[in-house]
Design a protein around this motif. Structure first.
Motif, PDB file in Angstrom:
ATOM      1  N   SER A  55     -78.493 -67.725  31.226  1.00 15.61           N
ATOM      2  CA  SER A  55     -78.491 -68.833  32.180  1.00 15.61           C
ATOM      3  C   SER A  55     -78.954 -68.344  33.534  1.00 15.61           C
ATOM      4  CB  SER A  55     -77.084 -69.430  32.318  1.00 15.61           C
ATOM      5  OG  SER A  55     -76.623 -69.913  31.076  1.00 15.61           O
ATOM      6  N   LYS A  56     -79.618 -69.210  34.258  1.00 17.19           N
ATOM      7  CA  LYS A  56     -80.019 -68.877  35.628  1.00 17.19           C
ATOM      8  C   LYS A  56     -78.762 -68.557  36.443  1.00 17.19           C
ATOM      9  CE  LYS A  56     -81.997 -71.081  39.724  1.00 17.19           C
ATOM     10  NZ  LYS A  56     -82.527 -72.344  40.278  1.00 17.19           N
ATOM     11  N   PRO A  57     -78.757 -67.420  37.158  1.00 19.78           N
ATOM     12  CA  PRO A  57     -77.550 -67.063  37.928  1.00 19.78           C
ATOM     13  C   PRO A  57     -77.272 -68.074  39.038  1.00 19.78           C
ATOM     14  CG  PRO A  57     -79.124 -65.231  37.830  1.00 19.78           C
ATOM     15  CD  PRO A  57     -79.834 -66.440  37.322  1.00 19.78           C
ATOM     16  N   THR A  58     -75.996 -68.196  39.377  1.00 13.74           N
ATOM     17  CA  THR A  58     -75.603 -69.018  40.525  1.00 13.74           C
ATOM     18  C   THR A  58     -75.129 -68.066  41.626  1.00 13.74           C
ATOM     19  OG1 THR A  58     -73.390 -69.228  39.580  1.00 13.74           O
ATOM     20  CG2 THR A  58     -74.927 -71.009  39.139  1.00 13.74           C
ATOM     21  N   PHE A  59     -75.555 -68.336  42.855  1.00 16.06           N
ATOM     22  CA  PHE A  59     -75.236 -67.426  43.960  1.00 16.06           C
ATOM     23  C   PHE A  59     -74.387 -68.080  45.048  1.00 16.06           C
ATOM     24  CE2 PHE A  59     -79.280 -65.803  42.202  1.00 16.06           C
ATOM     25  CZ  PHE A  59     -78.848 -64.533  41.829  1.00 16.06           C
TER      26      PHE A  59
END
Length: 201
Positions: A55-59
């Motif tokens: 999954s696309k990382p969340t920052f």
């Protein structure tokens, strides 16, 4: 009383020879309906797959991921990477994960399963958490793919931190992303295969 076995530490693993990984010639990117149909036909012939998602990382604080963005399924010879932005690929991935009688083996699958239920609207069947198998063998903490490869093959599994935290929602995945994603599922399959041979010996 059972004596708990320690998992190998990072320093010990660092000294090992690298685990052989799949190259691009053994990785298939699935990003359209034709590719999805062919992948389904090929994968459904096998009794077990290595399984993982990215999954696309969340920052940002409070940011919620809309992943998984890709699904990786692998045999001991080949890996398929499904891009889940395409509706047909998404539907085919859901069908594959719902197939009964096929083992889907991987590490740390709790979060993957929750995200799949949310995004693909199915609860995967036949999921095998490999960390659980190692705990049953007496290892005292989650083994993870690196520890498992070290224990079973006496090899060092290479994972790129840069690839791990890259944008998996990109429509064009890099070669490094493809190799990283495919080999997570491939290594899980090789571990499952090795454990199966042990239990049948």
């Amino acid at each position: 009383m059972q004596i708990l076995k320690p998992a190998p530490d990072k320093d010990a693993i660092a000294l090992l020879e690298p685990f052989e990984r799949l190259g691009l010639d053994r990785i298939t990117l699935v990003s359209n309906a034709d590719q999805a149909g062919l992948a389904y036909t090929q994968l459904s012939q096998y009794p077990a797959w290595g399984f993982d998602t990215e999954s696309k990382p969340t920052f940002k604080v409070g940011e919620i991921s809309d992943g998984p963005h890709i699904l990786q399924l692998a045999t001991a010879q080949h890996a398929w990477i499904f891009q889940l932005n395409d509706p047909v690929c998404r539907a085919t991935a859901a069908e594959l994960l719902a197939l009964e009688g096929i083992v889907k083996a991987g590490f740390g699958l709790g979060d993957d399963r929750k995200r799949i239920i949310h995004k693909l609207k199915i609860d995967p069947v036949g999921i095998l958490e490999l960390n659980t198998v190692f705990r049953e063998k007496g290892y005292r903490k989650d083994m993870g793919v690196k520890g498992a490869v070290a224990v079973l093959f006496n090899k060092r599994f290479i994972k790129s931190k840069k690839a791990a935290t890259s944008n998996w929602a990109n429509l064009r995945l890099s070669e490094a992303q493809l190799i990283y994603a495919a080999n997570d599922a491939y290594a899980a399959m090789r571990v499952f295969e090795s454990l199966s041979l042990e239990s049948n010996a």
